[in-house]
Design a protein around this motif. Structure first.
Motif, PDB file in Angstrom:
ATOM      1  N   GLU A 216       0.837  -1.204   0.000  1.00 42.07           N
ATOM      2  CA  GLU A 216       0.000   0.000   0.000  1.00 42.07           C
ATOM      3  C   GLU A 216       0.873   1.255   0.000  1.00 42.07           C
ATOM      4  O   GLU A 216       0.514   2.270  -0.601  1.00 42.07           O
ATOM      5  CB  GLU A 216      -0.931  -0.005   1.208  1.00 42.07           C
ATOM      6  N   GLY A 217       2.020   1.188   0.683  1.00 42.12           N
ATOM      7  CA  GLY A 217       2.946   2.323   0.666  1.00 42.12           C
ATOM      8  C   GLY A 217       3.531   2.563  -0.709  1.00 42.12           C
ATOM      9  O   GLY A 217       3.720   3.712  -1.128  1.00 42.12           O
ATOM     10  N   ALA A 218       3.836   1.465  -1.440  1.00 41.45           N
ATOM     11  CA  ALA A 218       4.344   1.602  -2.799  1.00 41.45           C
ATOM     12  C   ALA A 218       3.288   2.203  -3.723  1.00 41.45           C
ATOM     13  O   ALA A 218       3.586   3.050  -4.572  1.00 41.45           O
ATOM     14  CB  ALA A 218       4.797   0.243  -3.331  1.00 41.45           C
ATOM     15  N   LYS A 219       2.035   1.766  -3.563  1.00 43.69           N
ATOM     16  CA  LYS A 219       0.947   2.337  -4.369  1.00 43.69           C
ATOM     17  C   LYS A 219       0.794   3.822  -4.088  1.00 43.69           C
ATOM     18  O   LYS A 219       0.546   4.623  -5.003  1.00 43.69           O
ATOM     19  CB  LYS A 219      -0.366   1.607  -4.064  1.00 43.69           C
ATOM     20  N   LEU A 220       0.958   4.214  -2.837  1.00 47.79           N
ATOM     21  CA  LEU A 220       0.848   5.627  -2.470  1.00 47.79           C
ATOM     22  C   LEU A 220       1.959   6.445  -3.111  1.00 47.79           C
ATOM     23  O   LEU A 220       1.726   7.550  -3.622  1.00 47.79           O
ATOM     24  CB  LEU A 220       0.894   5.755  -0.948  1.00 47.79           C
ATOM     25  N   ALA A 221       3.180   5.891  -3.124  1.00 47.09           N
ATOM     26  CA  ALA A 221       4.330   6.635  -3.630  1.00 47.09           C
ATOM     27  C   ALA A 221       4.448   6.590  -5.154  1.00 47.09           C
ATOM     28  O   ALA A 221       4.831   7.584  -5.783  1.00 47.09           O
ATOM     29  CB  ALA A 221       5.614   6.088  -3.006  1.00 47.09           C
ATOM     30  N   PHE A 222       4.117   5.439  -5.751  1.00 46.37           N
ATOM     31  CA  PHE A 222       4.363   5.254  -7.188  1.00 46.37           C
ATOM     32  C   PHE A 222       3.108   4.992  -8.007  1.00 46.37           C
ATOM     33  O   PHE A 222       3.169   4.949  -9.232  1.00 46.37           O
ATOM     34  CB  PHE A 222       5.334   4.082  -7.399  1.00 46.37           C
ATOM     35  N   GLY A 223       1.986   4.762  -7.338  1.00 43.98           N
ATOM     36  CA  GLY A 223       0.766   4.452  -8.060  1.00 43.98           C
ATOM     37  C   GLY A 223       0.685   3.010  -8.514  1.00 43.98           C
ATOM     38  O   GLY A 223      -0.235   2.637  -9.241  1.00 43.98           O
ATOM     39  N   GLU A 224       1.630   2.185  -8.096  1.00 46.87           N
ATOM     40  CA  GLU A 224       1.641   0.769  -8.451  1.00 46.87           C
ATOM     41  C   GLU A 224       2.391  -0.015  -7.380  1.00 46.87           C
ATOM     42  O   GLU A 224       3.176   0.540  -6.600  1.00 46.87           O
ATOM     43  CB  GLU A 224       2.296   0.548  -9.812  1.00 46.87           C
ATOM     44  N   ILE A 225       2.152  -1.311  -7.359  1.00 49.36           N
ATOM     45  CA  ILE A 225       2.800  -2.172  -6.371  1.00 49.36           C
ATOM     46  C   ILE A 225       4.157  -2.626  -6.901  1.00 49.36           C
ATOM     47  O   ILE A 225       4.257  -3.170  -8.004  1.00 49.36           O
ATOM     48  CB  ILE A 225       1.922  -3.399  -6.052  1.00 49.36           C
ATOM     49  N   VAL A 226       5.185  -2.395  -6.115  1.00 50.82           N
ATOM     50  CA  VAL A 226       6.529  -2.885  -6.431  1.00 50.82           C
ATOM     51  C   VAL A 226       7.170  -3.376  -5.137  1.00 50.82           C
ATOM     52  O   VAL A 226       6.741  -3.030  -4.035  1.00 50.82           O
ATOM     53  CB  VAL A 226       7.421  -1.787  -7.060  1.00 50.82           C
ATOM     54  N   GLU A 227       8.181  -4.208  -5.309  1.00 52.32           N
ATOM     55  CA  GLU A 227       8.971  -4.672  -4.165  1.00 52.32           C
ATOM     56  C   GLU A 227      10.299  -3.932  -4.193  1.00 52.32           C
ATOM     57  O   GLU A 227      10.887  -3.736  -5.258  1.00 52.32           O
ATOM     58  CB  GLU A 227       9.200  -6.183  -4.271  1.00 52.32           C
ATOM     59  N   THR A 228      10.771  -3.525  -3.025  1.00 48.93           N
ATOM     60  CA  THR A 228      12.011  -2.758  -2.926  1.00 48.93           C
ATOM     61  C   THR A 228      13.166  -3.657  -2.517  1.00 48.93           C
ATOM     62  O   THR A 228      13.037  -4.450  -1.587  1.00 48.93           O
ATOM     63  CB  THR A 228      11.860  -1.625  -1.901  1.00 48.93           C
ATOM     64  N   HIS A 229      14.282  -3.499  -3.216  1.00 52.30           N
ATOM     65  CA  HIS A 229      15.507  -4.228  -2.878  1.00 52.30           C
ATOM     66  C   HIS A 229      16.565  -3.232  -2.430  1.00 52.30           C
ATOM     67  O   HIS A 229      16.712  -2.153  -3.010  1.00 52.30           O
ATOM     68  CB  HIS A 229      16.025  -5.020  -4.079  1.00 52.30           C
ATOM     69  N   TYR A 230      17.320  -3.629  -1.404  1.00 49.92           N
ATOM     70  CA  TYR A 230      18.325  -2.742  -0.833  1.00 49.92           C
ATOM     71  C   TYR A 230      19.713  -3.353  -0.993  1.00 49.92           C
ATOM     72  O   TYR A 230      19.898  -4.554  -0.812  1.00 49.92           O
ATOM     73  CB  TYR A 230      18.029  -2.491   0.647  1.00 49.92           C
ATOM     74  N   ARG A 231      20.691  -2.528  -1.294  1.00 52.48           N
ATOM     75  CA  ARG A 231      22.082  -2.953  -1.415  1.00 52.48           C
ATOM     76  C   ARG A 231      22.847  -2.446  -0.196  1.00 52.48           C
ATOM     77  O   ARG A 231      23.487  -1.401  -0.229  1.00 52.48           O
ATOM     78  CB  ARG A 231      22.686  -2.422  -2.713  1.00 52.48           C
ATOM     79  N   PHE A 232      22.753  -3.202   0.884  1.00 53.13           N
ATOM     80  CA  PHE A 232      23.423  -2.790   2.114  1.00 53.13           C
ATOM     81  C   PHE A 232      24.938  -2.864   1.985  1.00 53.13           C
ATOM     82  O   PHE A 232      25.652  -2.235   2.774  1.00 53.13           O
ATOM     83  CB  PHE A 232      22.938  -3.671   3.275  1.00 53.13           C
ATOM     84  N   ASP A 233      25.423  -3.617   1.007  1.00 53.36           N
ATOM     85  CA  ASP A 233      26.867  -3.684   0.805  1.00 53.36           C
ATOM     86  C   ASP A 233      27.407  -2.451   0.104  1.00 53.36           C
ATOM     87  O   ASP A 233      28.627  -2.310  -0.057  1.00 53.36           O
ATOM     88  CB  ASP A 233      27.222  -4.944   0.008  1.00 53.36           C
ATOM     89  N   LYS A 234      26.531  -1.532  -0.298  1.00 52.42           N
ATOM     90  CA  LYS A 234      26.953  -0.289  -0.939  1.00 52.42           C
ATOM     91  C   LYS A 234      26.606   0.945  -0.107  1.00 52.42           C
ATOM     92  O   LYS A 234      26.967   2.060  -0.500  1.00 52.42           O
ATOM     93  CB  LYS A 234      26.286  -0.150  -2.314  1.00 52.42           C
ATOM     94  N   ALA A 235      25.922   0.772   1.010  1.00 52.93           N
ATOM     95  CA  ALA A 235      25.392   1.903   1.770  1.00 52.93           C
ATOM     96  C   ALA A 235      26.353   2.343   2.869  1.00 52.93           C
ATOM     97  O   ALA A 235      26.782   1.530   3.691  1.00 52.93           O
ATOM     98  CB  ALA A 235      24.038   1.540   2.368  1.00 52.93           C
ATOM     99  N   LYS A 236      26.672   3.621   2.891  1.00 55.75           N
ATOM    100  CA  LYS A 236      27.504   4.176   3.958  1.00 55.75           C
ATOM    101  C   LYS A 236      26.662   4.585   5.173  1.00 55.75           C
ATOM    102  O   LYS A 236      27.144   4.532   6.300  1.00 55.75           O
ATOM    103  CB  LYS A 236      28.275   5.388   3.444  1.00 55.75           C
ATOM    104  N   ILE A 237      25.433   5.008   4.911  1.00 63.40           N
ATOM    105  CA  ILE A 237      24.525   5.420   5.984  1.00 63.40           C
ATOM    106  C   ILE A 237      23.215   4.651   5.827  1.00 63.40           C
ATOM    107  O   ILE A 237      22.646   4.602   4.736  1.00 63.40           O
ATOM    108  CB  ILE A 237      24.227   6.935   5.948  1.00 63.40           C
TER     109      ILE A 237
END
Length: 801
Positions: A216-237
């Motif tokens: 529902e949060g993705a629909k609110l932000a983008f108007g469609e359902i998507v799954e989010t993937h994170y690259r923690f091996d690239k994140a400094k913060i």
């Protein structure tokens, strides 16, 4: 130099009265320590012995007659004492993790992660490791039941055929299918075939740990359902808004590995990711934070909005910071995120409302993280629906007497559905009820037909991992009992009398192969444990402007309740697993029971101590449950872990803990306000292993710590500032045990250890499944734990780290 800092303590008693605590910690076996609940440890061990004996029965160790393919090259003939290894996958919450299973003499003996699978890269969690004990559980359902009495599969198929014949003229309008989350391509195809045959049939889904808020949060932000993937091996913060992504996320095994890659203190790595956690109850993820802020769940939305405003990413909206303690945290985090654009991550937990997820998407987009540390794909699930609303639709159809036949494939909705849905009462209105389950439980007790479900190590299937990679689930052993799979039940509906699951899965993938090399690709998939290049492609999305308004919130004096899955038995499906029941829960170290987690301030205000029983009233429902005082818990927020309190289950899990689902309603799946508590005067004995078998850190220096800055100045600073054990120090008498070759030692890098407990269950599995001819490992020498943290130079006031 004394390496253990004075700010480290293991329990409140050590903090408030260290002298008395030290005396108690040396008393390993206190009065009553050997007895717990109404189930003695001796009876527990008897049951464990029964399951382990079952694991070694020769009559039950035949491999499947279908061609299964080992992960590595092995001789064709079975050699006694020599293991074979097979790739397969286990699903949890609908998502698959690739595994390698060791087999001796035809029976599975040990599970590890598949190093070639993107969901594990060789790692596992506690549920994967403990799955072996579920396979050999003597309390598993062993036969088809009709109204609680043994019956046969053939009689069930005949009864099902009669019901389906009556539905043909109606297009299946009286037929309903209820499943858990599904990512199996074959199972999805079968359901689509069923819906073509009976176009008026409805398919419903329910998982108590669903991803409704995320979608529902993705629909609110983008108007469609998507799954989010994170690259923690690239994140400094990294900023986590109530997300326990290192432990309870569907991709937690992979995420933990990626996260740790930037937390290890190793040369030539000269930087370490910085990690902020804002959470409503202590978690494994929060315990790994550099800076942790405990907030009530209803305050986290305001925190996210205030942070967005500070960064200037709120569509020109203005918000009032309702809590002054946010201010310093928001200023520091906003500065850190701004200085690391494109190299940061903001993520929210599934327990947070859709707006918080939408704001997280807004912040990642504003900070330039999308395409760098944050990507999107279509969900791996077969059908992206709001599961709470889907189950509500089924309940309403039952209430209207529209459901003539209900087929439930897995799950346990009588036990774990929202209390206000009154699933048990409404289930009685369906005329024909079929339930597939590995054990006789709360739901099967109310269904006409109960079909035993095969363990994943006994059945053929397929499933997608979180990134969409497809794994073929191949069995290592013939079914121990008269079990069936969801594939076989659906096939009996589509084309009776139906095929077995091997034929169903293989024929589906053969239909998907347009080339002439199916046999070769099939064998490769079985060997590798996955279909190569089957991950879902990245998806481009566009942020849309969405309505943002500051949450009103509730008075700080109001008591909030938060709901979370149990840390060791999940949503209750592992309640009969003795290894997991005895596994100390992260943070509290409780075993066998759950409790209401309260803050020290609330405990003092209500005059409560550990084990005091309270009566919680929430939305006109009541529950008696003991309390456990937990540092790091927000002041007027009570955390409840669901999955305990099972009544209809095997001998191990029956009546262990308290059923929190009795308070969980559809409008407060994850948290709600307005609870009241009352001290009953009763007490309940809770068992915690926090101080059992402890080693005096002052004397042995078992824990050595330092900052990353100290490490960069001198990588050997810990070794130089601590005493080394004598060369002849050993757990064995040198006269009784001599090392002829290598000696072994163990050093645990607590900068990389997240505290998931998988190693504990792995040790249980390694040493408790009987294996003929298996060498036992000799005991060792000494262990040390070492931790290096990244403490931020501009830390907020009084950070709870």
């Amino acid at each position: 130099m004394k390496m253990q800092s004075q700010h480290l303590w293991r329990r409140l008693e050590e903090f408030s009265n260290p002298k008395k605590f030290k005396e108690l910690s040396h008393d390993e076996f206190q009065n009553g320590a050997s007895d717990f609940s109404n189930f003695s440890r001796r009876d527990f061990l008897k049951l464990m012995g029964a399951s382990l004996a079952l694991a070694s029965l020769p009559a039950c160790t035949r491999q499947p007659i279908e061609r299964i393919v080992p992960y590595v090259k092995q001789p064709e003939e079975l050699i006694s004492g020599k293991p074979m290894y097979f790739a397969t996958a286990m699903t949890l919450g609908g998502f698959a993790t690739g595994l390698i299973v060791e087999s001796h003499e035809g029976h599975p003996t040990k599970i590890e992660g598949n190093p070639d699978h993107p969901a594990s890269f060789g790692a596992t969690n506690i549920f994967h490791q403990a799955a072996l004990l579920d396979l050999y559980d003597p309390d598993r359902s062993q036969s088809v039941l009709k109204n609680g009495q043994p019956d046969s599969w053939d009689n069930f198929v005949a009864a099902l055929h009669d019901v389906l014949e009556s539905q043909k003229s109606k297009g299946g309008s009286g037929l309903r299918i209820l499943t858990e989350t599904i990512s199996s391509p074959t199972l999805h195809f079968q359901i689509q075939q069923l819906l073509k045959k009976f176009p008026e049939t409805k398919w419903h889904q329910w998982e108590p740990t669903n991803r409704d808020n995320i979608f529902e949060g993705a629909k609110l932000a983008f108007g469609e359902i998507v799954e989010t993937h994170y690259r923690f091996d690239k994140a400094k913060i990294i900023l986590s808004l109530d997300s326990d992504f290192l432990y309870s996320h569907p991709n937690s095994v992979r995420y933990a590995r990626d996260f740790v890659s930037l937390r290890r203190a190793r040369f030539p790595q000269t930087n370490m990711s910085r990690f902020y956690v804002i959470e409503s109850s202590p978690t494994v993820t929060g315990s790994n934070a550099d800076h942790r802020l405990p907030l009530r769940s209803d305050e986290i939305e305001n925190f996210a909005l205030a942070l967005a405003e500070k960064l200037g990413a709120t569509f020109n909206s203005k918000f009032e910071i309702r809590n002054s303690k946010f201010e310093n945290w928001i200023s520091v985090i906003a500065e850190d995120l701004s200085q690391n654009r494109g190299a940061s991550i903001v993520l929210a937990g599934e327990n947070q409302p859709p707006l918080v997820h939408a704001v997280a998407h807004l912040l990642n987009n504003f900070l330039g993280n999308v395409g760098q540390t944050v990507t999107f794909i279509e969900p791996a699930q077969a059908n992206w629906i709001n599961q709470t609303e889907s189950l509500r639709d089924l309940i309403e159809a039952l209430q209207r007497n529209e459901v003539e036949a209900l087929v439930i494939l897995g799950g346990n909705p009588v036990f774990n559905s929202p209390a206000d849905f009154q699933f048990a009462e409404n289930l009685a209105k369906a005329k024909f009820k079929v339930y597939l389950s590995p054990d006789v439980n709360e739901t099967s007790a109310l269904c006409e037909w109960h079909i035993p479900q095969n363990h994943f190590l006994e059945s053929w299937s397929d499933a997608r991992s979180f990134d969409g990679t497809i794994s073929i689930v191949q069995p290592l052993i013939l079914p121990l009992y008269a079990g069936k799979s969801a594939h076989e039940i659906l096939d009996a509906i589509i084309s009776p009398p139906g095929r077995n699951d091997y034929e169903i899965v293989r024929e589906f993938w053969q239909s998907q192969n347009q080339n002439d090399n199916f046999e070769s690709s099939w064998r490769h998939a079985l060997h590798d444990g996955l279909i190569q290049n089957s991950a879902l492609p990245e998806k481009k999305v566009s942020l849309q402007q969405f309505p943002i308004q500051s949450a009103i919130g509730n008075p700080q004096s109001a008591i909030e309740i938060t709901f979370r899955p149990d840390a060791t038995i999940f949503d209750g499906r592992f309640a009969n697993n003795g290894w997991l029941q005895e596994l100390p829960k992260p943070i509290t170290k409780l075993v066998w029971d759950n409790a209401a987690l309260i803050s020290p301030a609330l405990g003092q205000k209500e005059n409560l101590e550990n084990g005091d029983v309270i009566e919680l009233e929430f939305q006109n429902r009541k529950l008696k449950i003991p309390v456990w005082i937990t540092p790091g818990q927000p002041e007027n927020s009570i955390a409840l872990q669901f999955g305990n309190g099972r009544k209809t289950i095997g001998n191990v899990g029956r009546n262990a803990g308290f059923n929190v689902f009795e308070l969980r309603n559809s409008n407060s799946l994850w948290f709600g306000n307005g609870a009241t508590l009352k001290k009953t005067g009763e007490e309940f004995s809770l068992v915690s292993t926090q101080v059992q078998q402890t080693i005096d850190s002052d004397e042995r220096q078992i824990l050595r710590e330092g900052t990353f800055a100290e490490f960069l100045r001198d990588e050997n600073f810990i070794r130089k500032n601590s005493e080394s054990p004598p060369e002849n120090e050993t757990l064995f008498n040198p006269q009784e045990f001599k090392y002829d070759g290598y000696r072994w030692g163990m050093a645990i890098d607590l900068s990389a250890c997240i505290g998931c407990n998988a190693c504990t269950i792995a040790c249980q599995a390694e040493n408790n499944i009987p294996v003929i001819g298996k060498d036992q490992i000799a005991a060792g020498r000494i262990m040390h734990w070492i931790r290096v943290d990244n403490y931020f130079r501009g830390a907020p006031d009084n950070p709870q780290t």
